[in-house]
Design an enzyme around this catalytic site. Structure first.
Site, mmCIF file in Angstrom:
data_model
loop_
_atom_site.group_PDB
_atom_site.id
_atom_site.type_symbol
_atom_site.label_atom_id
_atom_site.label_comp_id
_atom_site.label_asym_id
_atom_site.label_seq_id
_atom_site.Cartn_x
_atom_site.Cartn_y
_atom_site.Cartn_z
ATOM 1 N N GLU A 1 -46.842 15.560 -35.677
ATOM 2 C CA GLU A 1 -46.184 16.289 -36.773
ATOM 3 C C GLU A 1 -47.180 17.184 -37.514
ATOM 4 O O GLU A 1 -46.838 18.294 -37.927
ATOM 5 C CB GLU A 1 -45.515 15.292 -37.723
ATOM 6 C CG GLU A 1 -44.300 14.625 -37.061
ATOM 7 C CD GLU A 1 -43.676 13.545 -37.920
ATOM 8 O OE1 GLU A 1 -44.407 12.638 -38.368
ATOM 9 O OE2 GLU A 1 -42.453 13.619 -38.156
ATOM 10 N N GLU B 1 -42.138 6.947 -32.663
ATOM 11 C CA GLU B 1 -41.709 6.150 -33.818
ATOM 12 C C GLU B 1 -40.586 5.183 -33.471
ATOM 13 O O GLU B 1 -40.504 4.081 -34.013
ATOM 14 C CB GLU B 1 -41.263 7.073 -34.955
ATOM 15 C CG GLU B 1 -42.401 7.775 -35.693
ATOM 16 C CD GLU B 1 -42.824 9.092 -35.063
ATOM 17 O OE1 GLU B 1 -42.476 9.347 -33.879
ATOM 18 O OE2 GLU B 1 -43.504 9.867 -35.738
HETATM 19 N N1 3HC Z 1 -51.825 2.815 -37.172
HETATM 20 C C1 3HC Z 1 -52.669 1.792 -37.403
HETATM 21 N N2 3HC Z 1 -53.432 1.230 -36.445
HETATM 22 C C2 3HC Z 1 -53.306 1.731 -35.212
HETATM 23 C C3 3HC Z 1 -52.439 2.789 -34.894
HETATM 24 C C4 3HC Z 1 -51.682 3.347 -35.951
HETATM 25 N N3 3HC Z 1 -50.859 4.379 -35.740
HETATM 26 N N4 3HC Z 1 -52.528 3.056 -33.578
HETATM 27 C C5 3HC Z 1 -53.437 2.202 -33.083
HETATM 28 N N5 3HC Z 1 -53.899 1.401 -34.067
HETATM 29 C C6 3HC Z 1 -54.939 0.354 -33.944
HETATM 30 C C7 3HC Z 1 -54.471 -0.815 -33.112
HETATM 31 O O1 3HC Z 1 -53.793 -1.762 -33.902
HETATM 32 C C8 3HC Z 1 -55.769 -1.347 -32.562
HETATM 33 O O2 3HC Z 1 -56.372 -2.095 -33.577
HETATM 34 P P1 3HC Z 1 -57.262 -3.371 -33.203
HETATM 35 O O3 3HC Z 1 -58.382 -2.860 -32.376
HETATM 36 O O4 3HC Z 1 -57.653 -3.918 -34.517
HETATM 37 O O5 3HC Z 1 -56.345 -4.288 -32.436
HETATM 38 C C9 3HC Z 1 -56.614 -0.083 -32.381
HETATM 39 O O6 3HC Z 1 -56.006 0.918 -33.216
HETATM 40 C C10 3HC Z 1 -56.645 0.452 -30.962
HETATM 41 O O7 3HC Z 1 -55.298 0.535 -30.497
HETATM 42 P P2 3HC Z 1 -54.901 0.087 -29.021
HETATM 43 O O8 3HC Z 1 -55.509 -1.217 -28.712
HETATM 44 O O9 3HC Z 1 -53.436 0.243 -28.924
HETATM 45 O O10 3HC Z 1 -55.670 1.205 -28.182
HETATM 46 P P3 3HC Z 1 -55.211 1.975 -26.881
HETATM 47 O O11 3HC Z 1 -56.320 2.890 -26.528
HETATM 48 O O12 3HC Z 1 -54.702 1.010 -25.862
HETATM 49 O O13 3HC Z 1 -53.926 2.863 -27.308
HETATM 50 C C11 3HC Z 1 -52.685 4.388 -28.679
HETATM 51 C C12 3HC Z 1 -54.087 3.890 -28.230
HETATM 52 C C13 3HC Z 1 -51.974 5.048 -27.487
HETATM 53 C C14 3HC Z 1 -52.901 5.380 -29.763
HETATM 54 C C15 3HC Z 1 -51.842 3.181 -29.158
HETATM 55 O O14 3HC Z 1 -52.614 2.461 -30.101
HETATM 56 C C16 3HC Z 1 -50.570 3.561 -29.829
HETATM 57 O O15 3HC Z 1 -49.571 3.791 -29.159
HETATM 58 N N6 3HC Z 1 -50.552 3.594 -31.172
HETATM 59 C C17 3HC Z 1 -49.371 3.779 -31.957
HETATM 60 C C18 3HC Z 1 -48.905 5.195 -31.921
HETATM 61 C C19 3HC Z 1 -47.676 5.348 -32.801
HETATM 62 O O16 3HC Z 1 -46.741 4.593 -32.720
HETATM 63 N N7 3HC Z 1 -47.680 6.374 -33.631
HETATM 64 C C20 3HC Z 1 -46.587 6.621 -34.504
HETATM 65 C C21 3HC Z 1 -46.795 5.909 -35.778
HETATM 66 S S1 3HC Z 1 -45.416 6.035 -36.863
HETATM 67 C C22 3HC Z 1 -45.526 7.562 -37.526
HETATM 68 O O17 3HC Z 1 -46.378 8.310 -37.182
HETATM 69 C C23 3HC Z 1 -44.522 7.869 -38.582
HETATM 70 C C24 3HC Z 1 -44.553 9.297 -38.993
HETATM 71 O O18 3HC Z 1 -43.560 10.000 -38.304
HETATM 72 C C25 3HC Z 1 -44.320 9.448 -40.456
#
Ligand code: 3HC
Ligand code: NAI
Length: 701
Positions: free
Chosen positions: A107, A127
């Site tokens: 975004e 999301e």
């Molecule tokens: N917020 C907070 N922590 C996050 C995060 C996020 N968006 N994304 C990843 N993390 C943290 C994980 O909890 C993990 O923490 P830890 O080491 O303490 O366990 C660390 O970052 C590493 O994450 P992964 O183990 O998942 O690492 P990968 O390399 O396997 O994957 C990733 C990376 C593809 C970025 C995956 O973490 C992911 O899919 N993250 C979530 C992405 C997501 O859902 N984004 C949308 C959020 S909602 C949003 O944006 C709302 C908006 O529209 C207003």
């Protein structure tokens, strides 16, 4: 004062705003504030004509900070204000993408005037997987670039899209070469047109075609089936539709309303829990990351039957060679035939190249000679579920396996310590309990014996990840976590039928709850003969309450495999059909026990099924057989088709109110006692549950 996670510097006439907030540059309050401050700095810097926003480390911005959602109160500035600042400023802003640009991260990028990326970058709006929708203008801005159909597809699937495809769709303007997003952005900036630089909110290319189209209703109808009972996907469509019916600012307001509705829903709480629970399972207090896993170059699998074949496929799919041992050539030929047929099916569907299938098959070396296992770093045993056979096999393995090799058993019900006692190296013995079909199911229960060494646990967890499994560490108890709980669930399903529900009604209630399959259909799939075999041992060992109908059903009814189980099946068809023969057996049993059948609502059936899991889960937790309640949830979601949007059985109990759950369980226990039904003895409320409720706790902690 703490340092901002966003910095500003300059290269020539380009101002560079770098987000540096490991691990994934999530949009915490500090990052939002930093973006606000540094972008403002760039806009007023007289020496720059354009800005680049780039992420430090392994990724651009992976989205909103999900941890903030749990804490509540996200703090100023709001992401929409930051995005508005970027989009409406006096200078063009270029988003330089690498790693992942997800959710709020995409975004931010959509609010920039241009997006460039390295070829390996991924973009997405995931999301919905958290039970919410894009709340930083994503539904409105993406619609303006790519139209309704693509936007709905992206937002309701949450799929990650590779940069070249995103460019073809019109989301990214330029995909450069190499791995340095800043270099690509700087060269793009050097050739920027003089302007004007259109704000995404003012772009129209995606809107015209889909205004007033049927795409929204079609999406709603299709999601009503594919995302049955789920709240967020339908709201996603509503938000996208607003882009086509409302001016931009009103569309943003509508998006925000829908975002807040999702956020307040239990499904978001459940799915956000699952996100963190899935990551927490990797954390084992006495096996910290400093424990180095052993190197696994060569694997051996014992037994080329149902499980052994699938297990072998997992390893070769990840490029790890496997020696596959069975008793004789005929068994091996059969096993290899099934593996080849499995791959051929995937090739026929166009999901695997023939050359890749050949490569994978060539990585499996069938053998009947234990001497061939001498160089294996990890040996996974998947022979018959028979303590004597396993004992013989482990004694033999102890003779042939090299020092330091890990000896794993895929046993589903036998005592791992007893298996380990057949070797002189119990520290190297561990359980690796795969789920059927082993090449498909994501769950791996890693079973810790009393002597299992920490680096053996670390290795099993790491290997699990390498072969694409979600690994959960569990203790050595009968049935471990998943099957120990499921036996009560299966018994409860039978008790419900004895009391008056029909088999079909119980399965239907489970489906309505969101489970992938009902308990009776699941039994037919697993095989009633296999279950009878396991049950006999458990009953003899006094480990199980009765499964009264299982003891009554004709032993010739083996389930799907011979077309007759709790249901009947037409040849070549897996659709379960009610069977009058089974209904008659149930009637006779009720009559024998003098039970007058009563009626049940789906809700009552659902509660009794799920709470049977919860009560046993609480006992498992208290005994330390699972490290966290979330681990149990992950076992159920990845091993038993439990709907993630319910959060898993333990989270479901928390969301239902532990006090309410305990009250129901206490009543079920009293009802069973009053009816003289010893089979309901497992309703004895878990002491942990009673204690938590007495202490006024809302969760398992
Ligand atoms: N917020 C907070 N922590 C996050 C995060 C996020 N968006 N994304 C990843 N993390 C943290 C994980 O909890 C993990 O923490 P830890 O080491 O303490 O366990 C660390 O970052 C590493 O994450 P992964 O183990 O998942 O690492 P990968 O390399 O396997 O994957 C990733 C990376 C593809 C970025 C995956 O973490 C992911 O899919 N993250 C979530 C992405 C997501 O859902 N984004 C949308 C959020 S909602 C949003 O944006 C709302 C908006 O529209 C207003
Ligand atoms: P299966 O009967 O399909 O396969 C067992 C294989 O082991 C056969 O090919 C047999 O020839 C071979 N075998 C038997 N004794 C042997 C020996 N001494 N040395 C080498 N090979 C030998 O059984 P399945 O279903 O694959 O089960 C294997 C193990 O996996 C069992 O411990 C079972 O409890 C466990 N398991 C089974 C699941 C399932 O759904 N089938 C799920 C999870 C675990």
């Amino acid at each position: 004062m703490t340092q901002s996670p966003v910095r500003y510097d300059r290269q020539g006439a380009v101002g560079i705003v770098t987000v540096d907030s490991p691990p994934v540059n999530a949009l915490s309050q500090a990052v939002r504030q930093g973006l606000w401050d540094r972008v403002t700095e760039g806009f007023i810097d007289p020496d720059v004509t354009a800005l680049v926003i780039v992420g430090a480390g392994r990724t651009f911005i992976a989205g909103a900070d999900i941890a903030e959602f749990i804490k509540g109160g996200m703090g100023e500035p709001d992401l929409n204000d930051v995005n508005d600042l970027i989009e409406s400023g006096p200078k063009p802003v270029i988003a330089a993408l690498h790693g992942t640009a997800l959710g709020g991260g995409l975004e931010v990028a959509l609010s920039c005037h241009y997006r460039v990326a390295v070829p390996k970058a991924l973009v997405g709006l995931p999301e919905v997987k958290l039970g919410i929708l894009p709340g930083g203008g994503g539904t409105q801005r993406l619609s303006r670039l790519v139209g309704a159909k693509t936007t709905i597809e992206m937002i309701t699937s949450g799929a990650f899209i590779p940069a070249p495809k995103a460019q073809a769709l019109g989301i990214i303007d330029h995909v450069g070469e190499g791995a340095d997003p800043l270099a690509i952005a700087l060269s793009f900036a050097a050739s920027l047109p003089a302007g004007p630089h259109k704000r995404t909110r003012d772009r129209e290319e995606g809107l015209a075609a889909d205004r007033g189209s049927s795409v929204f209703d079609e999406a709603r109808a299709s999601l009503a089936k594919s995302a049955r009972n789920q709240f967020a996907p339908q709201r996603c469509v509503d938000a996208v539709e607003a882009a086509f019916t409302l001016p931009f600012d009103e569309g943003l307001t509508r998006e925000r309303e829908l975002f807040m509705q999702c956020m307040a829903h239990d499904q978001a709480k459940a799915l956000i829990h699952v996100f963190f629970a899935e990551r927490a399972v990797t954390k084992i207090p006495d096996v910290p990351p400093s424990v180095t896993p052993r190197k696994i170059g060569q694997v051996a699998v014992l037994g080329s039957g149902t499980m052994g074949g699938g297990i072998a496929m997992n390893f070769v799919n990840a490029g790890i060679p496997v020696r596959l041992l069975d008793l004789d050539q005929a068994a091996l030929d059969r096993g290899m035939g099934v593996i080849a047929k499995n791959y051929a099916g995937t090739v026929a569907k166009g999901k695997l190249a023939q050359a890749e299938m050949d490569k994978r098959l060539s990585l499996i070396q069938p053998t009947t000679d234990y001497a061939d296992l001498a160089d294996a770093d990890l040996i996974v045993e998947a022979v018959f579920e028979d303590a004597d056979v396993k004992a013989k096999v482990f004694r033999r393995l102890d003779e042939v396996a090299k020092q330091g090799a890990i000896l794993a058993s895929n046993t589903s019900t036998l005592d791992l310590d007893a298996i380990a006692a057949n070797t002189g190296r119990p520290a190297d013995v561990i359980g690796m309990h795969f789920f059927s079909p082993a090449n498909v199911m994501k769950l791996l229960e890693v079973v810790r014996g009393k002597d299992t060494a920490p680096d053996v646990i670390a290795t099993a967890m790491a290997v699990g990840k390498q072969i694409g499994k979600v690994s959960v560490l569990v203790g050595n108890c009968d049935g471990f976590v998943g099957n120990r709980m499921v036996q009560y669930y299966a018994t409860e399903a039978q008790r419900l039928v004895i009391e008056g529900a029909s088999i079909e009604q119980v399965d239907q209630a489970a489906l309505e709850f969101g489970l992938a399959m009902g308990p009776f259909a699941m039994g037919d799939l697993a095989g009633l003969d296999v279950m009878a075999f396991i049950r006999a041992r458990r009953v003899a060992a006094g480990l199980i309450y009765g499964t009264p109908l299982s003891d009554r059903i004709d032993p010739a009814r083996k389930g799907q495999k011979n077309g007759r189980g709790w249901y009947r099946y037409e040849p070549g068809n897996r659709t379960p059909l009610p069977d009058p023969e089974v209904a008659a057996m149930i009637d006779a049993y009720r009559a024998e026990r003098g039970i007058t059948p009563r009626t049940f609502s789906s809700e009552e059936i659902g509660k009794r099924l799920i709470y049977s899991l919860v009560n046993e889960g609480a006992k498992i937790l208290e005994e330390g057989m699972a490290l966290r309640a979330g681990d149990i949830d992950i076992v159920y979601i990845y091993g038993y088709g439990f709907p993630a949007w319910r959060g898993g059985p333990m989270k479901f109990a928390e969301l239902s109110g532990l006090d309410n759950v305990l009250a129901d369980i206490t009543r079920y226990h009293a009802d069973a006692a009053a009816a003289g039904d010893a089979d309901g003895g497992y309703w004895e409320p878990a002491p942990l549950l009673k204690r938590l409720v007495a202490e006024g706790k809302k969760g398992f902690g």
